[in-house]
Write an enzyme that holds these catalytic residues in place. Sequence first.
Site, PDB file in Angstrom:
ATOM      1  N   SER A  75       0.579  -1.222   0.242  1.00 35.51           N
ATOM      2  CA  SER A  75       0.042   0.173   0.521  1.00 35.51           C
ATOM      3  C   SER A  75       0.806   1.176  -0.350  1.00 35.51           C
ATOM      4  O   SER A  75       2.241   1.280   0.355  1.00 35.51           O
ATOM      5  CB  SER A  75      -0.713   0.503   1.094  1.00 35.51           C
ATOM      6  N   ASP A  76       0.482   2.526  -0.213  1.00 32.63           N
ATOM      7  CA  ASP A  76       1.016   3.347  -0.336  1.00 32.63           C
ATOM      8  C   ASP A  76       1.123   3.957   1.316  1.00 32.63           C
ATOM      9  O   ASP A  76      -0.036   3.527   2.428  1.00 32.63           O
ATOM     10  CB  ASP A  76       0.917   4.852  -1.275  1.00 32.63           C
ATOM     11  N   TRP A  77       1.874   4.912   1.520  1.00 33.13           N
ATOM     12  CA  TRP A  77       1.706   5.145   3.404  1.00 33.13           C
ATOM     13  C   TRP A  77      -0.217   5.655   3.812  1.00 33.13           C
ATOM     14  O   TRP A  77      -0.250   6.590   3.515  1.00 33.13           O
ATOM     15  CB  TRP A  77       2.192   6.483   3.225  1.00 33.13           C
ATOM     16  N   GLY A  78      -0.304   5.216   4.443  1.00 30.82           N
ATOM     17  CA  GLY A  78      -0.788   5.172   5.118  1.00 30.82           C
ATOM     18  C   GLY A  78      -2.672   4.579   4.586  1.00 30.82           C
ATOM     19  O   GLY A  78      -4.170   4.795   4.880  1.00 30.82           O
TER      20      GLY A  78
END
Length: 745
Positions: free
Chosen positions: A286-289
């Site tokens: 995933s991308d950050w958060g």
Amino acid sequence: MKQYRMGRIGAGLLALFLVAGPAQAAEGSVAQRVEHLLGQMTLEEKVGQLNQLSGKEFTGPATAKVRSMEAEIRSGGVGSMLNIKGVPDTRRLQALALQSRLKIPLLFGLDVIHGYQTVFPVPLGESASWDLEAIEEAARIAAREASASGIHWTFAPMVDIGRDPRWGRVMEGAGEDSYLGARIAEARVRGFQGARLGGVESVMATAKHFAAYGAATAGRDYNAVDMSEQLLHETYLPPFKAALDAGAATFMNAFNTLNGIPATGHAGLQRDILKGAWGFKGFVVSDWGSVREMVVHGYASDLADAAAQALTAGSDMDMESNAYSSSLAAQVRAGKVPMAQVDDAVRRVLTKKFELGLFDDPYRFSDPAREQAALNDPRHREAARRIAGKSIVLLKNEGGILPLKRGLRAIAVVGPLADARRDLEGGWIVKSNAGHMASLVDAVREAAGPATKVSYAPGCDVACRGKDGFAAALRAAREADVVVLAVGESWDMSGEAKSRADVQLPGRQGELFEALRAIGKTPVVVINAGRPLIFENVAQQAGAILYAWFPGSEGGRATADVLFGDVNPSARLPMTFPRNMGQIPISYQQYETGRPVRDEKNIVYKSAYIDSPNTPRYAFGHGLSYTTFAYRDLKLSQPSMGPGDKITLSFLLANTGKRAGTEVVQLYLRDPVASVVRPVKELKGFQLLRLQPGEERRVSFTIDRETLSFFDRKLAWTAEPGKFELMVGSASSDIRLRQAIELTP
């Protein structure tokens, strides 16, 4: 038995590791070793492999949070760390992971976007070189420096197509065109990963952001995307498929929603296309958060629901949401997530760790001697200068103002970026080396020599809200034979979360140009930026313009190389430059309307603006040279072809100027009648050819069914019989030769 240099690991831990060995280190193929290890893992240990945490806190004091993270690593609850770099820290944290029950090593990831210690031009600038070998070389050097410092994995290349310069992350991509973007994606993946995963001078690449992030509404970062399946497959997916075919080890999903579904939870993207139709064997992070953000989107009810939806949709590793670590095991036990899908995700992650050789030697990428050698190799700075020179676009050069002649009495280098260093590096760098850089004025002094007086005055800062400094800049200009004006953006005006509603030159920079004109000085303009800017007054009135982007560690000297003609510019624009904000988004690859403008003087009831031409300021593929090239004698091997045939198009290219130079020959196609309306022009090939003065060479392109194919209304990849127009030229707006061909049934 292999001996490991364990850094800060105590003798007791070293003995334990060497005696017991990794519990997972079975014999056999990678697949067999993965299955052996998977069979030993508890559910919590499996979830741990899907949990990625940021390690920025580890560079500071040992806070309660740091101690908690250390305990989580020792328990096997973390599979990967990001934002850890350097041999001491990567070895220290790897040692903690080897205290876990199964001693599964950590993956260390980092945003190595356009260099590690040696900073190359920002990716959009580097893409302006259209030089795939140079782009691959830059990625290879970045991988060499990063891997020697303990990094296994970079979150690059970004292969999102970007057609809206308001979006700050166009800086990080390859521009507007899917064909050029696909070729650059391949080059960057090859550069980062080398011949195979596991080489100690390579890192895993990440194709990001899957998918369509570059089409964010209104050019505003993280915003929603709504597009047809036709546009998605035709324009935004091809660079991802090219990265996969080049062997990209990982993919990263995107922050945006796509047609109402967050990309992180989009099973159609991740399971149906990526892992299904395309057969991707790596893993998705995933991308950050972005897992947590599915709750904010209104797609998931809470963090536990987000974890279940993301994993089920095909997102294998959770970056910094703590969603999997806090909720996934419970969701599996509740029957909301199949264990088979968890096993598939863990299997993908473990496979990469085995392929990197981390189970055989967890510290093989953390070698102090190799780190010092890589970070102090002078060849890297030499490459940075050379590649920056290839990336600088000569937009305008009326009357042959450039290159500058040596022996001038006085040169004034003015403007807010004339003495910039940090700004030349651009955003997304690992660490700044500004103290060791030459600014543009430094480099001009070096290049001009001691006999030429080089003066400097900034005029204003980059924001340029006032005119107090204009007077000093005008004084310097009056006393000079030549004025070089350096304007543009500061490094933090482009990049992630740096969308701009107005992409004109910041503040009153344009007025500084006008003030110089008013005293009879027409400066040579150098523009530094991470995106296409709008600068109409400069474009219309300047005699010469260099677009230098954010050119990196050696950008000042590379710019001077081009100014003085030591480098003959060959770069071409990878994005269209608009005349005004109203034209955005803009691309050369537009679709024909029922009422096209054929004549700018007749726009009544046409698809036109009443206050602006349709044409851009500078078209995709545009770029000038200090020499000239002529195209002639186009020939076809045959005028038509059947489905299995090929046609060779060839022509003569001649250097008709007085300098050696490189021409970027571009091949475009138009399909005038099809079951789905096709763009008025599509890039289908390009070649870089260096010719000496007077040299002539025959250039050829091969046209086959693949060249003529497109996605039809059912999204089938097909070529339809009919006539096609082939176009060859120096830019999308500068077509020199045309020829029709026919595909027969």
